[in-house]
Design an enzyme around this catalytic site. Structure first.
Site, short mmCIF file in Angstrom:
data_model
loop_
_atom_site.label_atom_id
_atom_site.label_comp_id
_atom_site.label_asym_id
_atom_site.label_seq_id
_atom_site.Cartn_x
_atom_site.Cartn_y
_atom_site.Cartn_z
N HIS A 144 42.65 -38.77 -18.72
CA HIS A 144 41.79 -39.57 -17.84
C HIS A 144 40.35 -39.41 -18.30
CE1 HIS A 144 39.56 -40.94 -14.33
NE2 HIS A 144 40.65 -41.63 -14.01
N GLU A 146 37.60 -39.17 -16.85
CA GLU A 146 36.79 -38.16 -16.15
C GLU A 146 37.11 -36.75 -16.69
OE1 GLU A 146 36.80 -38.18 -11.78
OE2 GLU A 146 36.34 -36.04 -11.88
N CYS A 214 36.21 -35.65 -4.17
CA CYS A 214 35.04 -36.23 -3.52
C CYS A 214 35.37 -36.73 -2.11
CB CYS A 214 34.48 -37.35 -4.38
SG CYS A 214 35.48 -38.83 -4.31
N ASN A 244 42.51 -42.68 -8.24
CA ASN A 244 42.52 -42.52 -6.78
C ASN A 244 43.44 -43.54 -6.11
OD1 ASN A 244 40.69 -44.58 -5.11
ND2 ASN A 244 39.89 -44.42 -7.18
#
Ligand code: SF4
Length: 335
Positions: A144, A146, A214, A244
């Protein structure tokens, strides 16, 4: 012939649509980091003209990407696809390894960083722990962007990726102090499970000062859990490569909904999926705009007599600042 004497037989009226209750999970859709990233591209186009280059999908949503392409954004995967034409490049909300701004500097490229401030916070925490002598266990999904970006904040070998509880049970980090960090968009419950395993094995494991998952991920999962048991089907609007969004679909089924599906937008959704059902739910990943949720509701209205019920578990008021070059007068230098 007297038409009024022969009214339309009631038998020819359109049959009534079956009733369907739709629970709209809130919060859903755009988060502050996605909102900021899209604004950065739009403002950069206004300020610098076209093309504005964007490294990687600015957020994981085709509708958003195509909308920005239509305004003059050019999406690339790597900087070497960008000509030396003096136009700026924007780094996506997922964050980038340090090597990317370094390569941009080396080419004297103008760049703007749309990394979500909450991802940057994870980067700074990992750096802080590394500077304090810790090896970092990063909980996240291999490949991913991120995760690539977070691992790329530190030298090779400084971070070990842990993808699930199974890997947590067998990972062999180097001896010495350990700290963990996580991807921001993970399943809250899965991550707690992974951390349980790691803490049992490494009781001295240091944690981030503030949770890495988050607020947007946490709230969207909580909202889906709040409706899951009442729903016979949950539709999550989002892209298959949106971490997400994929987690939301999984959370829905684990929280008691018998079936959850991920759909990019209304035209990809078959409302017949709700045939014979009384109550379904809708949520949307943090990179999916509300207009795509409206598309799904419109598809349902074609087939059902829809009653909407909002189920909101949290209010979100977070707004992130734009990068300084887009806040200040035109003469500003790019950070
Ligand atoms: S999902 Fe969370 S970390 Fe990702 S952009 Fe949104 S607020 Fe930032």
């Amino acid at each position: 012939m007297d038409q009024t004497a022969n009214p339309r037989p009631t038998g020819l009226q359109a049959p009534a649509k079956p009733p369907l209750t739709v629970l709209l999970a809130g919060p859903r859709g755009f988060c502050a980091g996605v909102d900021r990233a899209i604004k950065i591209v739009e403002l950069a186009i206004e300020r610098y003209g076209t093309p504005v280059y964007v490294r990687h999908e600015i957020v994981h949503n085709r509708f958003v990407v195509e909308g920005l392409q239509a305004k003059g954004a050019v999406f690339v995967e790597e900087l070497d696809e960008i000509p030396d034409d003096g136009q700026p490049v924007i780094f996506s909300a997922h964050g980038v390894p340090r090597s990317v701004p370094a390569a941009a500097d080396a080419r004297q490229m103008l760049y703007l960083d749309a990394t979500c401030p909450l991802v940057s916070k994870v980067h700074r925490e990992a750096e802080r722990h590394f500077a304090g002598g810790s090896h970092i266990l990063l909980i996240g999904h291999a490949g991913h962007p991120e995760v690539v970006g977070t691992m790329g904040q530190l030298p090779p070998g400084a971070v070990t990726l842990v993808e699930d509880a199974e890997q947590a049970a067998t990972v062999q980090p180097p001896p010495g102090p350990l700290a963990y960090a996580t991807q921001t968009t993970l399943s809250v419950d899965d991550t707690a499970e992974v951390l349980d395993v790691l803490r049992r094995r490494f009781p001295e494991l240091s944690a981030p000062v503030k949770e890495d998952i988050c607020y947007a991920t946490t709230n969207r999962q909580a909202a889906v859990k709040a409706i899951a048991e009442r729903c016979e089907l949950i539709v999550v609007v989002g892209a298959a490569n949106s971490s997400n969004s994929v987690r939301l679909r999984e959370v829905a089924e684990r929280a008691g909904c018998p079936r959850a599906v991920l759909v990019p937008r209304g035209r990809d959704f078959d409302p017949a999926l709700a045939d014979g059902l009384r109550t379904i739910g809708i949520s949307a990943g943090a990179s999916a705009p509300e207009v795509l949720v409206e598309e799904v509701v419109a598809r349902l209205r074609e087939r059902f007599d829809v009653t909407i019920e909002d189920v909101t578990v949290a209010e979100e008021k977070i707004i992130f600042n734009l990068p300084r070059p887009l806040r200040t007068p035109r003469t500003a230098t790019v950070e």
